[in-house]
Design a protein around this motif. Structure first.
Motif, short mmCIF file in Angstrom:
data_model
loop_
_atom_site.label_atom_id
_atom_site.label_comp_id
_atom_site.label_asym_id
_atom_site.label_seq_id
_atom_site.Cartn_x
_atom_site.Cartn_y
_atom_site.Cartn_z
N GLU A 1 0.82 -1.21 0.00
CA GLU A 1 0.00 0.00 0.00
C GLU A 1 0.86 1.27 0.00
O GLU A 1 0.36 2.36 0.24
CB GLU A 1 -0.95 0.00 1.19
CG GLU A 1 -1.99 -1.11 1.11
CD GLU A 1 -2.96 -1.11 2.27
OE1 GLU A 1 -3.02 -0.11 3.02
OE2 GLU A 1 -3.67 -2.13 2.43
N GLU B 1 -0.47 14.62 -10.91
CA GLU B 1 -0.58 13.98 -9.61
C GLU B 1 0.56 14.43 -8.71
O GLU B 1 1.72 14.44 -9.12
CB GLU B 1 -0.54 12.45 -9.75
CG GLU B 1 -0.69 11.72 -8.44
CD GLU B 1 -0.61 10.21 -8.59
OE1 GLU B 1 -0.73 9.53 -7.55
OE2 GLU B 1 -0.39 9.71 -9.71
N LYS C 1 3.10 13.67 -6.00
CA LYS C 1 3.77 12.43 -5.60
C LYS C 1 4.95 12.74 -4.68
O LYS C 1 5.50 13.84 -4.71
CB LYS C 1 4.34 11.70 -6.83
CG LYS C 1 3.31 11.15 -7.79
CD LYS C 1 2.50 10.00 -7.24
CE LYS C 1 3.32 8.77 -6.96
NZ LYS C 1 2.55 7.69 -6.32
N LYS D 1 -4.27 15.99 -8.53
CA LYS D 1 -4.86 14.92 -7.74
C LYS D 1 -3.76 14.34 -6.85
O LYS D 1 -2.58 14.49 -7.14
CB LYS D 1 -5.42 13.83 -8.64
CG LYS D 1 -6.56 14.30 -9.51
CD LYS D 1 -7.10 13.18 -10.38
CE LYS D 1 -8.24 13.70 -11.25
NZ LYS D 1 -8.90 12.60 -11.96
N GLU E 1 -2.99 11.00 -3.66
CA GLU E 1 -3.42 9.88 -2.84
C GLU E 1 -2.69 9.97 -1.51
O GLU E 1 -1.49 10.24 -1.46
CB GLU E 1 -3.09 8.56 -3.54
CG GLU E 1 -3.53 7.33 -2.79
CD GLU E 1 -2.48 6.72 -1.86
OE1 GLU E 1 -2.84 5.84 -1.06
OE2 GLU E 1 -1.31 7.12 -1.94
N GLY F 1 -3.57 8.54 2.94
CA GLY F 1 -4.28 7.49 3.67
C GLY F 1 -4.73 7.95 5.04
O GLY F 1 -4.22 8.93 5.58
N ARG G 1 -11.38 7.20 -5.38
CA ARG G 1 -10.04 6.66 -5.64
C ARG G 1 -9.88 6.48 -7.14
O ARG G 1 -10.80 6.09 -7.84
CB ARG G 1 -9.85 5.33 -4.90
CG ARG G 1 -9.81 5.50 -3.39
CD ARG G 1 -9.38 4.24 -2.67
NE ARG G 1 -10.22 3.10 -2.92
CZ ARG G 1 -11.19 2.69 -2.12
NH1 ARG G 1 -11.45 3.35 -1.01
NH2 ARG G 1 -11.89 1.62 -2.42
N TYR H 1 -4.91 3.35 -7.31
CA TYR H 1 -5.41 3.42 -5.93
C TYR H 1 -6.85 2.93 -5.81
O TYR H 1 -7.37 2.77 -4.71
CB TYR H 1 -5.33 4.86 -5.41
CG TYR H 1 -4.03 5.55 -5.76
CD1 TYR H 1 -2.82 5.06 -5.28
CD2 TYR H 1 -4.01 6.66 -6.60
CE1 TYR H 1 -1.62 5.67 -5.62
CE2 TYR H 1 -2.82 7.27 -6.93
CZ TYR H 1 -1.63 6.78 -6.45
OH TYR H 1 -0.45 7.38 -6.79
N CYS I 1 -7.39 0.01 -3.52
CA CYS I 1 -6.69 0.06 -2.23
C CYS I 1 -7.60 0.69 -1.19
O CYS I 1 -7.84 1.90 -1.20
CB CYS I 1 -5.39 0.84 -2.35
SG CYS I 1 -4.44 0.86 -0.81
N SER J 1 -6.54 3.85 0.73
CA SER J 1 -6.25 5.09 -0.02
C SER J 1 -7.38 6.10 0.12
O SER J 1 -8.56 5.75 0.08
CB SER J 1 -6.05 4.78 -1.51
OG SER J 1 -4.84 4.11 -1.72
N CYS K 1 -8.21 9.79 -1.71
CA CYS K 1 -7.76 10.62 -2.81
C CYS K 1 -8.39 12.01 -2.76
O CYS K 1 -9.53 12.16 -2.30
CB CYS K 1 -8.06 9.94 -4.15
SG CYS K 1 -7.11 8.42 -4.39
#
Length: 151
Positions: A35, A73, A75, A109, A111, A113, A133, A137, A140, A143, A145
């Motif tokens: 994950e 995204e 990251k 966007k 992700e 948790g 999600r 993701y 998951c 997750s 989002c």
């Protein structure tokens, strides 16, 4: 606050690699290994990597990676615990949003948790709102989002 400098770096930059190792260690304390989502091919040319330096020391990092023509995204977003609550995360985020706008993206966007409530609160505070999600993701369960429209 010590002088803050944010620098765009290559995916294989030594300080970026150090911060990403620290990020992965942090995430593995909270989530199972399957994950923790890194970047599959960090050498891709459509990824912008930043490192923040506080007093000349690497304090945090972040990246944006294209999803499609309109979306990017967020990251590998991380600030080392020794440098938190000093405005560094906000400075990195604002710089990445600026770069995303300049690259023509309409939204960002991301992700995260539930095991990172401080991150979820940070994103909400900066105008990100929950979305379904997406992408890898989608399956998951841990997750969460978010998205933000870039004006």
């Amino acid at each position: 606050m010590k002088q803050l400098q944010i620098v765009q770096v290559a995916y294989d930059h030594t300080d970026l690699s150090l911060l990403i190792r620290q990020l992965d260690e942090y995430l593995l304390e909270r989530y199972p290994a399957d994950e923790v989502f890194g970047i599959d091919d960090p050498s891709q040319e459509d990824i912008t990597f930043l490192v923040a330096y506080s007093g000349g020391r690497p304090a945090g990092c972040g990246a944006i990676r294209e999803i499609d023509r309109d979306s990017t995204e967020l990251k590998r977003f991380f600030v080392h615990h020794d440098y938190r609550n000093q405005g560094i995360a906000e400075a990195i985020l604002l710089e990445l949003e600026f770069k995303a706008r300049n690259q023509g993206y309409k939204c960002i966007k991301l992700e995260a948790g539930e095991a990172q409530p401080e991150a979820l609160n940070f994103y909400r505070k900066h105008g990100y709102y929950p979305i379904d999600r997406f992408g890898k993701y989608a399956e998951c369960a841990s997750s969460v989002c978010f998205e933000k429209q870039l004006g």
